[in-house]
Design an enzyme around this catalytic site. Structure first.
Site, PDB file in Angstrom:
ATOM      1  N   HIS A 186      -2.652  -5.213   9.215  1.00  0.00           N
ATOM      2  CA  HIS A 186      -2.191  -4.151  10.129  1.00  0.00           C
ATOM      3  C   HIS A 186      -2.730  -4.358  11.542  1.00  0.00           C
ATOM      4  O   HIS A 186      -3.105  -3.409  12.223  1.00  0.00           O
ATOM      5  CB  HIS A 186      -2.632  -2.778   9.615  1.00  0.00           C
ATOM      6  CG  HIS A 186      -2.313  -2.521   8.182  1.00  0.00           C
ATOM      7  ND1 HIS A 186      -1.016  -2.552   7.684  1.00  0.00           N
ATOM      8  CD2 HIS A 186      -3.118  -2.227   7.120  1.00  0.00           C
ATOM      9  CE1 HIS A 186      -1.055  -2.283   6.394  1.00  0.00           C
ATOM     10  NE2 HIS A 186      -2.307  -2.099   6.022  1.00  0.00           N
ATOM     11  N   SER A 241      -2.197  -5.679   2.750  1.00  0.00           N
ATOM     12  CA  SER A 241      -3.319  -4.806   3.100  1.00  0.00           C
ATOM     13  C   SER A 241      -4.536  -5.146   2.224  1.00  0.00           C
ATOM     14  O   SER A 241      -5.050  -6.250   2.311  1.00  0.00           O
ATOM     15  CB  SER A 241      -2.893  -3.338   2.976  1.00  0.00           C
ATOM     16  OG  SER A 241      -3.815  -2.488   3.602  1.00  0.00           O
TER      17      SER A 241
END
Length: 244
Positions: free
Chosen positions: A164, A129
């Protein structure tokens, strides 16, 4: 002629903080040659969240590694000790959280400069992330609330990163739009469950622990849109896990 160390980055779509099987982290450890590698977790993007640190230490407790943590919100190392610590690692593993805050804190402490030096010396830099976003020239982020682009990063990886890609609503169309419009340069879109190894700025391996999860190269198509090219990923198996 003696070749210098390879400069490598790994973009993670999972790992100890999201997965229970451990296969992505074992893949990561297999990328270094040390018998008992030193791996340092950098939890800056989460504000050095205690629970995140505990989860890292627990996840690597049964692995043949020397696991360490670099806190910056309650920093204890002086500049010389900080440099020695980071350059002695085999792997620097950056956690998720707020990409913009991470970059600001690193620059205040000179960690951005030290990580560039570590990269040039062959330390494997990686993360999930925000910990994947930070290495690129720019990234797709929710650092400011709604999904947007951040034309900022360490620039060790040419182009941009979107984490993501399949795991959060709106990621795919939003990232394609900002690449198509030129707000971010072309880049890598990482779905949850995927790992991508970048060596000297070029993709050299892509793996996945989740059937169907992929890695994509996203580029403008020259007509106001964006192209999305899937990269073949080698499946990882639970039986390939490292033994303690």
């Amino acid at each position: 002629m003696t070749l210098g160390p390879r400069r490598r980055l790994a973009l993670l779509g999972g790992g100890f903080s999201t997965d229970d099987d451990g296969v992505l982290d074992d893949w990561l450890l297999g990328l270094v040659d040390a018998a008992r590698p030193r791996i340092c977790f950098v939890p800056t993007a989460s504000g050095d969240a205690p629970g995140y640190i505990e989860r890292f230490l627990a996840a690597f407790d049964d692995r043949p590694v020397q696991a360490e943590v670099l806190p910056l919100f309650r920093r204890t190392l002086d500049d010389e000790a900080l440099r020695t610590f980071l350059l002695s690692q085999d792997i620097v593993y950056v956690g998720g959280g707020n990409t913009a805050n991470l970059l600001a804190v690193w620059r205040a402490h000179g960690v951005d400069r030290l990580l560039r030096e570590a990269y040039d010396r062959g330390v494997l830099l990686c993360g999930i992330s925000a910990g994947a976003n930070c290495w690129a020239e720019g990234s797709h982020t929710d650092s400011f609330g709604p999904l947007t682009h951040l034309a900022d990063g360490l620039g060790l990886l040419p182009g941009s990163v979107c984490p993501h890609y399949d795991g959060e609503p709106g990621r795919r169309p939003s990232y394609r739009a900002v690449v198509a419009g030129g707000a971010l340069p072309p880049g890598w879109a990482v779905e949850d469950g995927v790992g991508a190894l970048i060596t000297e700025g070029r993709l050299t391996e892509a793996v996945t622990r989740a059937p169907g999860a992929g890695l994509y190269r996203v580029e403008p198509d020259g007509e106001g849109g964006a192209t999305e090219r899937a990269v073949p990923c080698r499946p990882l198996r639970r039986e390939d896990r490292l033994s303690p």
